[in-house]
Each structure stands twice: as structure tokens, then as C-alpha cells.
Design a protein around this motif. Structure first.
Motif, PDB file in Angstrom:
ATOM      1  N   UNK A  31     -18.183 -23.288 -79.042  1.00  0.00           N
ATOM      2  CA  UNK A  31     -19.492 -22.644 -79.186  1.00  0.00           C
ATOM      3  C   UNK A  31     -20.257 -23.306 -80.324  1.00  0.00           C
ATOM      4  N   UNK A  32     -19.593 -23.493 -81.451  1.00  0.00           N
ATOM      5  CA  UNK A  32     -20.241 -24.120 -82.598  1.00  0.00           C
ATOM      6  C   UNK A  32     -20.711 -25.526 -82.262  1.00  0.00           C
ATOM      7  N   UNK A  33     -19.916 -26.273 -81.498  1.00  0.00           N
ATOM      8  CA  UNK A  33     -20.321 -27.624 -81.113  1.00  0.00           C
ATOM      9  C   UNK A  33     -21.579 -27.570 -80.255  1.00  0.00           C
ATOM     10  N   UNK A  34     -21.586 -26.657 -79.290  1.00  0.00           N
ATOM     11  CA  UNK A  34     -22.733 -26.542 -78.413  1.00  0.00           C
ATOM     12  C   UNK A  34     -24.012 -26.224 -79.167  1.00  0.00           C
ATOM     13  N   UNK A  35     -23.889 -25.409 -80.215  1.00  0.00           N
ATOM     14  CA  UNK A  35     -25.071 -25.002 -80.974  1.00  0.00           C
ATOM     15  C   UNK A  35     -25.381 -25.989 -82.097  1.00  0.00           C
ATOM     16  N   UNK A  36     -24.416 -26.224 -82.988  1.00  0.00           N
ATOM     17  CA  UNK A  36     -24.681 -26.991 -84.200  1.00  0.00           C
ATOM     18  C   UNK A  36     -24.713 -28.505 -83.988  1.00  0.00           C
ATOM     19  N   UNK A  37     -23.973 -28.997 -82.975  1.00  0.00           N
ATOM     20  CA  UNK A  37     -23.954 -30.443 -82.720  1.00  0.00           C
ATOM     21  C   UNK A  37     -24.909 -30.824 -81.592  1.00  0.00           C
ATOM     22  N   UNK A  38     -24.685 -30.283 -80.389  1.00  0.00           N
ATOM     23  CA  UNK A  38     -25.485 -30.681 -79.232  1.00  0.00           C
ATOM     24  C   UNK A  38     -26.921 -30.187 -79.321  1.00  0.00           C
ATOM     25  N   UNK A  39     -27.093 -28.921 -79.692  1.00  0.00           N
ATOM     26  CA  UNK A  39     -28.414 -28.311 -79.634  1.00  0.00           C
ATOM     27  C   UNK A  39     -29.254 -28.595 -80.872  1.00  0.00           C
ATOM     28  N   UNK A  40     -28.685 -28.336 -82.045  1.00  0.00           N
ATOM     29  CA  UNK A  40     -29.453 -28.466 -83.278  1.00  0.00           C
ATOM     30  C   UNK A  40     -29.352 -29.844 -83.917  1.00  0.00           C
ATOM     31  N   UNK A  41     -28.253 -30.564 -83.659  1.00  0.00           N
ATOM     32  CA  UNK A  41     -28.054 -31.868 -84.284  1.00  0.00           C
ATOM     33  C   UNK A  41     -27.710 -31.789 -85.754  1.00  0.00           C
ATOM     34  N   UNK A  42     -27.254 -30.637 -86.203  1.00  0.00           N
ATOM     35  CA  UNK A  42     -26.900 -30.473 -87.617  1.00  0.00           C
ATOM     36  C   UNK A  42     -25.547 -31.088 -87.948  1.00  0.00           C
ATOM     37  N   UNK A  43     -24.666 -31.164 -86.940  1.00  0.00           N
ATOM     38  CA  UNK A  43     -23.335 -31.739 -87.129  1.00  0.00           C
ATOM     39  C   UNK A  43     -23.151 -32.868 -86.128  1.00  0.00           C
ATOM     40  N   UNK A  44     -22.333 -33.886 -86.469  1.00  0.00           N
ATOM     41  CA  UNK A  44     -22.165 -35.031 -85.564  1.00  0.00           C
ATOM     42  C   UNK A  44     -21.453 -34.646 -84.272  1.00  0.00           C
ATOM     43  N   UNK A  45     -21.794 -35.346 -83.201  1.00  0.00           N
ATOM     44  CA  UNK A  45     -21.102 -35.142 -81.932  1.00  0.00           C
ATOM     45  C   UNK A  45     -19.748 -35.846 -81.971  1.00  0.00           C
ATOM     46  N   UNK A 129     -32.836 -15.316 -75.056  1.00  0.00           N
ATOM     47  CA  UNK A 129     -33.834 -15.029 -74.024  1.00  0.00           C
ATOM     48  C   UNK A 129     -35.051 -15.935 -74.063  1.00  0.00           C
ATOM     49  N   UNK A 130     -35.612 -16.175 -75.214  1.00  0.00           N
ATOM     50  CA  UNK A 130     -36.925 -16.808 -75.249  1.00  0.00           C
ATOM     51  C   UNK A 130     -36.832 -18.312 -75.438  1.00  0.00           C
ATOM     52  N   UNK A 131     -37.678 -19.037 -74.750  1.00  0.00           N
ATOM     53  CA  UNK A 131     -37.668 -20.497 -74.799  1.00  0.00           C
ATOM     54  C   UNK A 131     -37.824 -21.009 -76.216  1.00  0.00           C
ATOM     55  N   UNK A 132     -38.672 -20.367 -77.010  1.00  0.00           N
ATOM     56  CA  UNK A 132     -38.924 -20.869 -78.366  1.00  0.00           C
ATOM     57  C   UNK A 132     -37.735 -20.653 -79.285  1.00  0.00           C
ATOM     58  N   UNK A 133     -36.738 -19.894 -78.843  1.00  0.00           N
ATOM     59  CA  UNK A 133     -35.579 -19.643 -79.677  1.00  0.00           C
ATOM     60  C   UNK A 133     -34.386 -20.505 -79.297  1.00  0.00           C
ATOM     61  N   UNK A 134     -34.598 -21.508 -78.444  1.00  0.00           N
ATOM     62  CA  UNK A 134     -33.475 -22.316 -77.983  1.00  0.00           C
ATOM     63  C   UNK A 134     -32.939 -23.233 -79.078  1.00  0.00           C
ATOM     64  N   UNK A 135     -33.695 -23.491 -80.125  1.00  0.00           N
ATOM     65  CA  UNK A 135     -33.255 -24.407 -81.175  1.00  0.00           C
ATOM     66  C   UNK A 135     -32.904 -23.702 -82.475  1.00  0.00           C
ATOM     67  N   UNK A 136     -32.454 -22.467 -82.371  1.00  0.00           N
ATOM     68  CA  UNK A 136     -31.926 -21.764 -83.541  1.00  0.00           C
ATOM     69  C   UNK A 136     -30.538 -21.250 -83.198  1.00  0.00           C
ATOM     70  N   UNK A 137     -29.643 -21.123 -84.191  1.00  0.00           N
ATOM     71  CA  UNK A 137     -28.244 -20.832 -83.895  1.00  0.00           C
ATOM     72  C   UNK A 137     -27.992 -19.439 -83.340  1.00  0.00           C
ATOM     73  N   UNK A 138     -28.861 -18.485 -83.612  1.00  0.00           N
ATOM     74  CA  UNK A 138     -28.683 -17.130 -83.112  1.00  0.00           C
ATOM     75  C   UNK A 138     -30.008 -16.405 -83.268  1.00  0.00           C
ATOM     76  N   UNK A 139     -30.133 -15.276 -82.608  1.00  0.00           N
ATOM     77  CA  UNK A 139     -31.337 -14.469 -82.763  1.00  0.00           C
ATOM     78  C   UNK A 139     -30.929 -13.016 -82.963  1.00  0.00           C
ATOM     79  N   UNK A 140     -31.805 -12.266 -83.608  1.00  0.00           N
ATOM     80  CA  UNK A 140     -31.547 -10.842 -83.798  1.00  0.00           C
ATOM     81  C   UNK A 140     -32.535 -10.000 -83.000  1.00  0.00           C
TER      82      UNK A 140
END
Length: 267
Positions: A31-45, A129-140
Motif C-alpha cells: 500500500x505504501x509503495x502504491x501511494x508514496x512511490x508510484x503515486x506521489x513519487x516521494x520514495x524511489x520505485x 473519492x474525488x479526482x483532485x485528491x488522487x495525489x495525496x496519501x489519505x483524506x479525511x
């Protein structure tokens, strides 16, 4: 038609899981890879498609499982110094103490092993849910409706992140911690306060993937100020955690506990 509370409705679709096996911990890393590496690019693939670091050798992980599909929607970890190396630094101690305001609260006065650091909260994109939130690790608050999930299921998606936070807090409570530290955005802290989690800012904001600061939540505030619906949800999550965990003594004469889990190998 029966009207369920937020907690009952959430519990109908999701279950907190204590990651007490290598397989479950790897689910968190994926899960972390999918979010922090693939999606956000914060961590290396990497070829393993799992995101992990040295802190995972002494971190305890929670997952949130979607009951109907068995899919893990998100994860969170609680890092504590290992009993064999109690002086091991937590990430905020290694990287952020220069920003600490010790006049507000000094974590160096706490006994080692009596507190931990919450980090790596991540929620899969399919549960947002929202398209604009696809590049953040989580939403509340709000998850892409283009999914296999029913409308009733999707109504619960906004609560995934808070459910994971409550899982981390329940874990810290079971470990008899005096408090926990979190690095987060001040605006996220304002949202959590509205839910009844009064984290206290103990450091100046610093730039790390945006403005973040150190926050501390004392044991007395773990759940006593939660709104009534979230207090009910916390009770359910805490009960689930109790049923899944075995506890052993932290040290020879210590009152602190750690889960009886082998963390020495992830692979």
C-alpha cells in the motif's frame, strides 16, 4: 429501514487488522509503495514494489480490511524503540528535533519505550473519492465512485483515515504508552481536533513534502475527547485490537508492553 450509527455502519464494511505476520506487513508495504512511490513519487520505485525503511524493524502495523472483498484499504504504523536497543532514535528525533519547542513539551523527559511515533498512514487510491485528491496519501473527508463498491460502502470511505488513526491510538493505548508523536500538516491537525483528537504542536513547521510540524498526543487525550460517534468507533477498534494481540513485558522490570511479534524479517 434500520438506521445504523457511524461506528456500526463502518464496522459492517471494514475491520482493523494488526499486522502480526510477515504477509500482513508486506500488505502494508505494498500500500505504501502504491501511494508514496508510484503515486506521489516521494520514495524511489523498486522491483519488489514494496516501500519500507529501517524503522519497520521496530514498527507495529495496522491495516484496514474491506470485509466483503478482503482488500486492504490502508495502513498505518507505530514506531517504538526496540527493547534490545532502547536508545534507537525515532524518525522525528533523528530528523526534526532542531525544530522542537521544548518549552511547550520536551519528549526527552519521557522514559524510552513509553512513547512512539505514528507515521506512514496511506490509503489506496481506489478508496478515495474525488479526482483532485488522487495525489495525496489519505483524506479525511471524501473516494472515486468509478469502483466496484456500492454507494453504501463508499459512504464509509471518508472515515478510513480516521479509522486508521484510531487503530494506531488503540495500539498505543494497549502498549500503555504515555503519548505519541506525529509529523503532520497543521491543517490536518485542525481537522483531527474537530474529531476530538487534541494533538499539541510541539515543533515549528518545516518543509517536508509541504509544511509539517511535530505534534504530540498525551495518553489522557487518546480517546476521552472524541465525539460520541467516534468514541463508539474507537471502542469497536480497540476491542478488535485486543482480540488480535498477545502482549509481553517490554523489559525486565518495566510496565511497558510490546506485541509478541517477530519483526526481524520482512521477506
Amino acid at each position: 429501514m434500520t438506521k445504523y450509527s457511524i461506528a456500526e455502519n463502518f464496522n459492517q464494511y471494514f475491520k482493523i487488522r494488526f499486522a502480526d505476520t510477515k504477509t500482513l506487513r508486506q500488505e502494508a508495504f505494498k500500500i505504501r509503495y502504491g501511494v508514496y512511490s508510484s503515486e506521489l513519487g516521494w520514495e524511489p520505485e523498486n522491483d519488489q514494489e514494496m516501500e519500507f525503511d529501517e524503522c519497520d524493524d521496530y514498527a507495529y502495523h495496522c491495516l484496514l480490511e474491506h470485509r466483503r472483498t478482503g482488500v486492504f484499504a490502508g495502513c498505518i504504523r507505530l514506531i517504538i524503540p526496540p527493547p534490545y536497543a532502547p536508545d534507537t532514535k525515532l524518525p522525528f528525533e533523528a530528523n526534526c528535533l532542531q525544530s522542537a519547542n521544548k518549552e511547550v513539551f520536551d519528549t526527552t523527559t519521557l522514559p524510552r519505550g513509553s512513547f512512539g511515533e505514528i507515521s506512514r498512514l496511506a490509503v489506496l487510491a481506489s478508496f478515495r473519492r474525488r479526482e483532485k485528491e488522487k495525489n495525496i496519501p489519505f483524506v479525511l473527508n471524501n473516494v472515486n465512485p468509478e469502483t466496484i463498491y456500492s454507494e453504501d460502502e463508499r459512504r464509509n470511505f471518508p472515515n478510513i483515515a480516521i479509522g486508521l488513526y484510531l487503530g494506531g491510538i488503540a495500539l498505543a493505548s494497549l502498549l500503555k504508552h504515555q503519548g505519541m508523536v506525529v509529523m503532520m500538516e497543521p491543517r490536518l491537525n485542525r481537522r483531527l481536533k474537530r474529531f476530538g483528537l487534541p494533538f499539541q504542536q510541539i515543533g515549528e513547521p518545516m518543509d517536508y513534502h509541504g509544511q509539517r510540524a511535530m505534534f504530540y498526543l498525551a495518553e489522557k487525550d487518546f480517546h476521552k475527547e472524541l465525539t460520541e460517534p467516534l468514541e463508539e468507533l474507537y471502542t469497536i477498534i480497540h476491542k478488535d485490537m485486543v482480540e488480535q494481540m498477545k502482549l509481553v513485558k517490554y523489559g525486565k522490570d518495566s510496565a511497558f508492553n510490546i506485541p509478541d511479534v517477530d519483526l526481524s524479517s520482512h521477506f
